[in-house]
Design a protein around this motif. Structure first.
Motif, short mmCIF file in Angstrom:
data_model
loop_
_atom_site.label_atom_id
_atom_site.label_comp_id
_atom_site.label_asym_id
_atom_site.label_seq_id
_atom_site.Cartn_x
_atom_site.Cartn_y
_atom_site.Cartn_z
N LEU A 70 -57.95 -35.66 -24.83
CA LEU A 70 -56.66 -35.13 -25.26
C LEU A 70 -56.76 -33.65 -25.57
CD1 LEU A 70 -53.71 -35.64 -26.06
CD2 LEU A 70 -54.53 -36.29 -28.34
N PHE A 71 -57.83 -33.22 -26.24
CA PHE A 71 -58.00 -31.81 -26.57
C PHE A 71 -58.22 -30.97 -25.31
CE2 PHE A 71 -59.65 -33.06 -31.03
CZ PHE A 71 -58.34 -33.16 -31.48
N ASN A 72 -58.98 -31.51 -24.35
CA ASN A 72 -59.16 -30.81 -23.07
C ASN A 72 -57.82 -30.62 -22.37
OD1 ASN A 72 -61.93 -30.58 -23.37
ND2 ASN A 72 -62.39 -32.40 -22.16
N TRP A 73 -56.98 -31.64 -22.41
CA TRP A 73 -55.65 -31.56 -21.79
C TRP A 73 -54.80 -30.51 -22.49
CZ3 TRP A 73 -50.65 -33.12 -23.54
CH2 TRP A 73 -49.68 -33.18 -22.53
N LEU A 74 -54.94 -30.42 -23.81
CA LEU A 74 -54.16 -29.45 -24.58
C LEU A 74 -54.53 -28.00 -24.27
CD1 LEU A 74 -53.86 -31.09 -28.12
CD2 LEU A 74 -51.99 -30.52 -26.57
N LEU A 75 -55.71 -27.78 -23.67
CA LEU A 75 -56.11 -26.42 -23.32
C LEU A 75 -55.15 -25.79 -22.30
CD1 LEU A 75 -59.99 -26.79 -23.08
CD2 LEU A 75 -58.71 -25.47 -24.78
N GLN A 76 -54.34 -26.63 -21.62
CA GLN A 76 -53.34 -26.12 -20.69
C GLN A 76 -52.18 -25.46 -21.44
OE1 GLN A 76 -52.76 -29.10 -17.12
NE2 GLN A 76 -53.11 -30.28 -18.99
N TYR A 77 -51.99 -25.86 -22.68
CA TYR A 77 -50.82 -25.41 -23.43
C TYR A 77 -51.15 -24.60 -24.68
CZ TYR A 77 -49.02 -29.23 -20.57
OH TYR A 77 -48.73 -30.05 -19.51
N ALA A 78 -52.41 -24.56 -25.05
CA ALA A 78 -52.83 -23.82 -26.24
C ALA A 78 -54.20 -23.22 -26.01
CB ALA A 78 -52.86 -24.75 -27.45
N SER A 79 -54.51 -22.16 -26.74
CA SER A 79 -55.80 -21.49 -26.59
C SER A 79 -56.91 -22.35 -27.16
CB SER A 79 -55.78 -20.14 -27.32
OG SER A 79 -55.73 -20.35 -28.72
#
Length: 304
Positions: A231-240
């Motif tokens: 989930l955190f890896n996926w969030l790298l698309q939307y957050a630094s």
């Protein structure tokens, strides 16, 4: 970093991820298997769960350059090193102390992001980080200890923190030009291979573990890895990477509460107060990031 909005609000996804990774230290404490075996099967089982859904990304995998593969391998090595060191630290110190040190990850991320990507943070963001880190110190204050074993555990956790910071910084660079799902799958397979080589070299048994241990391996794969790291890896698309790493500041709170309820580890008043400060600092940081994103979004129409 992709400026588009995710289908689910980022704060909600962060809460889910924090709860999931908070269970990681509990499962590790419950297991009597070597940490290198726990890490290997955790990543192997996660990869097996992901493989059936990987076919749509075969074209993207074929388009990867040699440099991308080398970076993916490096990210996998850093992830394996993180698990090996941090999971090992739990054999020598408490959940609260180990996760407290892990929560210092944003400092390494912020420094690395500035050096590598020239990424700057506002004064309010730095203030939020300072409040949260101050709270983290409170959480671990009563359990740091001065014994040789506790000191060893602390040093292992510091090493694991540096390793995961490098893993996230590499990931931020890679997910900008490849699907995050593909990135996670390749990195998890790479890290599992690193663990397998390590276990072979150290003659650590691969099998002959009771059913209870295999159940813990599966739980480690599903809960903190799928609903945490992926989930955190996926969030790298939307957050630094700096913003994503701030989730780690919530882990000491969740993990300490779970350790109190499930492992009987006691928490002092200072540790409870530290939990409040951690969440307050996390809120300040995320609010600062939201304001920054809104300003960027408002300026985009005028940029053309």
């Amino acid at each position: 970093m992709n400026p588009k909005k995710p289908p689910v609000p980022v704060p909600l996804l962060m809460v889910i991820g924090i709860v999931a990774i908070s269970f990681s230290s509990i499962f590790i404490k419950w297991s009597s298997a070597p940490v290198s075996v726990q890490g290997m099967y955790r990543l192997l089982f996660t990869s097996l769960l992901m493989l059936p859904f990987a076919r749509p990304y075969s074209g993207a995998a074929c388009a990867l350059r040699l440099k991308d593969w080398l970076l993916l391998g490096a990210s996998g090595v850093m992830l394996a090193l993180h698990f090996l060191l941090w999971m090992g630290s739990l054999n020598y110190t408490s959940v609260a102390s180990s996760t407290m040190i892990m929560a210092l990850e944003p400092l390494f991320i912020m420094l690395g992001a500035y050096i590598l990507y020239k990424e700057r943070n506002s004064a309010s963001a730095i203030l939020g980080m300072a409040i949260a880190i101050f709270g983290v110190v409170f959480i671990g204050w009563g359990d740091i200890g001065l014994s040789a074993e506790n000191l060893k555990g602390d040093m292992l956790s510091v090493g694991g923190t540096v390793a995961v910071a490098a893993h996230l910084l590499i990931g931020q660079k890679l997910v900008a030009r490849m699907p995050s799902y593909l990135y996670s799958l390749i990195v998890f397979i790479s890290a599992a291979i690193v663990f397998a080589v390590y276990n072979l070299v150290t003659s650590t048994p691969f099998f002959n573990y009771p059913a209870r241990e295999w159940g813990i391996f599966v739980l480690l794969a599903v809960v903190p890895t799928v609903f945490g790291h992926i989930l955190f890896n996926w969030l790298l698309q939307y957050a630094s990477a700096t913003t994503v790493s701030m989730n780690i500041l919530g882990e000491p709170v969740g993990a300490s509460i779970l350790a109190f309820l499930l492992l009987g580890e006691q928490l002092s008043g200072l540790q409870w107060a530290g939990g409040v400060l951690v969440m307050a600092g996390l809120g300040v940081y995320l609010y600062s990031g939201r304001r920054k994103a809104l300003k960027l979004q408002d300026s985009l129409p005028n940029a053309s």
